[in-house]
Design a protein around this motif. Structure first.
Motif, PDB file in Angstrom:
ATOM      1  N   PRO A 252      -4.148 -11.683   3.905  1.00  0.00           N
ATOM      2  CA  PRO A 252      -3.594 -10.348   4.139  1.00  0.00           C
ATOM      3  C   PRO A 252      -4.653  -9.307   4.474  1.00  0.00           C
ATOM      4  N   LEU A 253      -5.906  -9.597   4.139  1.00  0.00           N
ATOM      5  CA  LEU A 253      -6.973  -8.624   4.377  1.00  0.00           C
ATOM      6  C   LEU A 253      -7.359  -8.529   5.847  1.00  0.00           C
ATOM      7  N   LEU A 254      -6.814  -9.389   6.687  1.00  0.00           N
ATOM      8  CA  LEU A 254      -7.072  -9.284   8.118  1.00  0.00           C
ATOM      9  C   LEU A 254      -6.584  -7.947   8.670  1.00  0.00           C
ATOM     10  N   GLU A 255      -5.560  -7.359   8.031  1.00  0.00           N
ATOM     11  CA  GLU A 255      -5.046  -6.059   8.469  1.00  0.00           C
ATOM     12  C   GLU A 255      -5.447  -4.929   7.526  1.00  0.00           C
ATOM     13  N   CYS A 256      -6.473  -5.190   6.695  1.00  0.00           N
ATOM     14  CA  CYS A 256      -6.856  -4.238   5.648  1.00  0.00           C
ATOM     15  C   CYS A 256      -7.246  -2.873   6.212  1.00  0.00           C
ATOM     16  N   ASP A 257      -8.112  -2.838   7.224  1.00  0.00           N
ATOM     17  CA  ASP A 257      -8.613  -1.559   7.745  1.00  0.00           C
ATOM     18  C   ASP A 257      -7.478  -0.696   8.272  1.00  0.00           C
ATOM     19  N   LEU A 258      -6.585  -1.288   9.021  1.00  0.00           N
ATOM     20  CA  LEU A 258      -5.464  -0.528   9.588  1.00  0.00           C
ATOM     21  C   LEU A 258      -4.553   0.002   8.480  1.00  0.00           C
ATOM     22  N   VAL A 259      -4.247  -0.834   7.483  1.00  0.00           N
ATOM     23  CA  VAL A 259      -3.374  -0.412   6.390  1.00  0.00           C
ATOM     24  C   VAL A 259      -4.014   0.712   5.584  1.00  0.00           C
ATOM     25  N   GLU A 260      -5.301   0.611   5.349  1.00  0.00           N
ATOM     26  CA  GLU A 260      -6.006   1.692   4.641  1.00  0.00           C
ATOM     27  C   GLU A 260      -5.912   3.009   5.404  1.00  0.00           C
ATOM     28  N   GLN A 261      -6.149   2.959   6.689  1.00  0.00           N
ATOM     29  CA  GLN A 261      -6.131   4.170   7.510  1.00  0.00           C
ATOM     30  C   GLN A 261      -4.744   4.807   7.546  1.00  0.00           C
ATOM     31  N   GLU A 262      -3.712   3.981   7.652  1.00  0.00           N
ATOM     32  CA  GLU A 262      -2.361   4.516   7.801  1.00  0.00           C
ATOM     33  C   GLU A 262      -1.799   5.039   6.478  1.00  0.00           C
ATOM     34  N   ASN A 263      -2.250   4.477   5.357  1.00  0.00           N
ATOM     35  CA  ASN A 263      -1.711   4.875   4.057  1.00  0.00           C
ATOM     36  C   ASN A 263      -2.679   5.704   3.221  1.00  0.00           C
ATOM     37  N   HIS A 264      -3.923   5.850   3.688  1.00  0.00           N
ATOM     38  CA  HIS A 264      -4.944   6.621   2.961  1.00  0.00           C
ATOM     39  C   HIS A 264      -5.077   6.129   1.522  1.00  0.00           C
ATOM     40  N   ILE A 265      -5.247   4.833   1.406  1.00  0.00           N
ATOM     41  CA  ILE A 265      -5.401   4.213   0.098  1.00  0.00           C
ATOM     42  C   ILE A 265      -6.514   3.175   0.184  1.00  0.00           C
ATOM     43  N   HIS A 266      -7.277   3.043  -0.887  1.00  0.00           N
ATOM     44  CA  HIS A 266      -8.396   2.104  -0.909  1.00  0.00           C
ATOM     45  C   HIS A 266      -7.890   0.709  -1.271  1.00  0.00           C
ATOM     46  N   ILE A 267      -8.205  -0.270  -0.447  1.00  0.00           N
ATOM     47  CA  ILE A 267      -7.838  -1.664  -0.707  1.00  0.00           C
ATOM     48  C   ILE A 267      -9.116  -2.449  -0.969  1.00  0.00           C
TER      49      ILE A 267
ATOM     50  N   ALA B  19       0.827  -1.203   0.000  1.00  0.00           N
ATOM     51  CA  ALA B  19       0.000   0.000   0.000  1.00  0.00           C
ATOM     52  C   ALA B  19       0.862   1.253   0.000  1.00  0.00           C
ATOM     53  N   GLN B  20       1.955   1.228   0.752  1.00  0.00           N
ATOM     54  CA  GLN B  20       2.877   2.361   0.802  1.00  0.00           C
ATOM     55  C   GLN B  20       3.484   2.614  -0.580  1.00  0.00           C
ATOM     56  N   SER B  21       3.898   1.557  -1.265  1.00  0.00           N
ATOM     57  CA  SER B  21       4.457   1.691  -2.611  1.00  0.00           C
ATOM     58  C   SER B  21       3.412   2.207  -3.586  1.00  0.00           C
ATOM     59  N   ALA B  22       2.185   1.713  -3.461  1.00  0.00           N
ATOM     60  CA  ALA B  22       1.105   2.168  -4.342  1.00  0.00           C
ATOM     61  C   ALA B  22       0.848   3.658  -4.160  1.00  0.00           C
ATOM     62  N   LYS B  23       0.883   4.109  -2.923  1.00  0.00           N
ATOM     63  CA  LYS B  23       0.680   5.536  -2.650  1.00  0.00           C
ATOM     64  C   LYS B  23       1.818   6.358  -3.252  1.00  0.00           C
ATOM     65  N   GLU B  24       3.035   5.832  -3.175  1.00  0.00           N
ATOM     66  CA  GLU B  24       4.203   6.553  -3.681  1.00  0.00           C
ATOM     67  C   GLU B  24       4.168   6.733  -5.192  1.00  0.00           C
ATOM     68  N   ILE B  25       3.467   5.840  -5.915  1.00  0.00           N
ATOM     69  CA  ILE B  25       3.398   5.986  -7.379  1.00  0.00           C
ATOM     70  C   ILE B  25       2.053   6.569  -7.825  1.00  0.00           C
ATOM     71  N   GLY B  26       1.350   7.198  -6.890  1.00  0.00           N
ATOM     72  CA  GLY B  26       0.182   7.983  -7.261  1.00  0.00           C
ATOM     73  C   GLY B  26      -1.094   7.208  -7.472  1.00  0.00           C
ATOM     74  N   LEU B  27      -1.193   6.001  -6.906  1.00  0.00           N
ATOM     75  CA  LEU B  27      -2.421   5.232  -7.056  1.00  0.00           C
ATOM     76  C   LEU B  27      -3.428   5.621  -5.980  1.00  0.00           C
ATOM     77  N   PHE B  28      -4.699   5.551  -6.341  1.00  0.00           N
ATOM     78  CA  PHE B  28      -5.769   5.796  -5.374  1.00  0.00           C
ATOM     79  C   PHE B  28      -6.140   4.515  -4.646  1.00  0.00           C
ATOM     80  N   GLY B  29      -5.987   3.372  -5.334  1.00  0.00           N
ATOM     81  CA  GLY B  29      -6.375   2.118  -4.709  1.00  0.00           C
ATOM     82  C   GLY B  29      -5.729   0.914  -5.371  1.00  0.00           C
ATOM     83  N   ILE B  30      -5.830  -0.222  -4.686  1.00  0.00           N
ATOM     84  CA  ILE B  30      -5.332  -1.492  -5.199  1.00  0.00           C
ATOM     85  C   ILE B  30      -6.364  -2.568  -4.898  1.00  0.00           C
TER      86      ILE B  30
END
Length: 341
Positions: A48-63, A27-38
């Motif tokens: 991996p989606l068990l941590e989806c909500d936390l990763v979305e909140q910390e990176n401000h990216i839609h998963i 998610a961090q890499s996706a944000k760095e290359i200008g993506l809105f979501g993955i």
């Protein structure tokens, strides 16, 4: 409701399958290359989606929740599901049973890299499942990997998609990087799928599912390619993924194709050049124009007689190759007497 074009990567992996990064790092890499979501599409797991909500909140990216069925007979991407959907009881003739399981959750299915080299180099990568009703397939990954338009496997997938459109199937064409490794290790151009989403639903999986299902998708390795058709008589306008209803078809029309050079401009590079815009549909090439800056837009009249679908394509030079840089999904034309398929 207003809508906006937003860049997504629709095929990703983490170390929960065979990727080298965590969901947070992805998610961090996706944000760095200008993506809105993955879309999170690990092989045969949703862990991996068990941590989806936390990763979305910390990176401000839609998963977007999903997975990739990885089988001996082909790989199928599943997007927008809430619960794990099993495939292990499916034989080579049973794929529609699995697709129905996904559709019952309001998810969508897409064939991943259908012509990539299969076993022993990539077990199951080559598509072999028997499709008896292409209406069940929501999308096809017609571009896969990096610098995708030059790969023979992708050119075959693009032709297959075109053939299916000509047969009357409304299947969406997307790109998928099949992202396994860090962005910093990738030097070739990366394509992204722009999805047209309502601004009130930007982080909703259902909005992503609906955009892909309806074909509101534009794919590019560079600028965002936009395509609209407007009636010269009454001003009615239609965009990518729309259907022009039968009563409008006898009107005079104007097509407009434009490049938005500002979208993700820091994350792609094209030398200053003249581009070629092609309008392509079931009747073949309908129009071909050369455009160059500073105004990257062109409009021209055309007739709809005999058309069932029409898309825009952008040709130019990228990474020292003369190739297709971008394409849109079609605008469709309602048939007077649609044939049963």
């Amino acid at each position: 409701m207003s809508k906006k074009w937003l860049p997504y990567e629709l095929h990703t992996h983490t170390y929960h399958s065979d990727g080298e990064h965590s969901l947070f790092e992805l998610a961090q890499s996706a944000k760095e290359i200008g993506l809105f979501g993955i879309a999170m599409t690990d092989h045969n797991t949703m862990s991996p989606l068990l941590e989806c909500d936390l990763v979305e909140q910390e990176n401000h990216i839609h998963i977007v929740r999903g997975m990739e069925w990885t089988t001996f007979f082909g790989h199928m991407l599943i997007i927008g599901i809430t619960d794990y959907v099993d495939w292990r009881d499916l034989g080579i003739r049973d794929i529609h049973v699995g697709i129905e399981r996904v559709h019952r959750q309001d998810g969508i299915v897409g064939i991943a890299h259908p012509f990539r080299v299969g076993s022993p180099m990539c077990t199951g990568c080559f598509w072999e499942y028997e499709i008896t009703n292409w209406h069940d397939v929501d999308y096809i990954e017609v571009w896969s990997y990096t610098l995708p338009s030059i790969l023979t496997s992708n050119q075959r997938a693009y032709r297959m998609w075109t053939d299916l459109l000509n047969q009357g199937y409304r299947i969406t064409g997307v790109c998928g990087r099949d992202w396994h490794i860090s962005s910093k290790k990738t030097l070739e151009p990366v394509a992204v799928s722009y999805l047209q989403l309502g601004t009130q639903e930007l982080s909703a999986d259902k909005a992503v599912v609906e955009a892909i299902r309806t074909g509101a998708v534009s794919v590019t390795m560079g600028p965002l390619l936009l395509f609209t058709i407007k009636s010269a008589a009454n001003g009615s306008d239609f965009g990518i993924g729309d259907e022009i209803p039968l009563p409008h078809l006898d009107l005079a029309w104007e097509a407009t194709v434009a490049l938005d050079m500002s979208e993700r401009a820091d994350h792609w590079h094209l030398d200053e050049q003249k581009f070629t815009i092609v309008l392509f549909g079931n009747l073949g090439v309908m129009e071909e124009r050369v455009i160059a800056g500073p105004v990257y837009s062109v409009s021209f009249p055309f007739q709809t007689e005999g058309l069932t679908w029409l898309r825009a394509e952008l040709l130019g030079v990228v990474a020292n190759c003369r190739t297709m840089i971008a394409f849109t999904n079609p605008i469709y034309f309602q048939a007077a007497n649609p044939a049963a398929i």
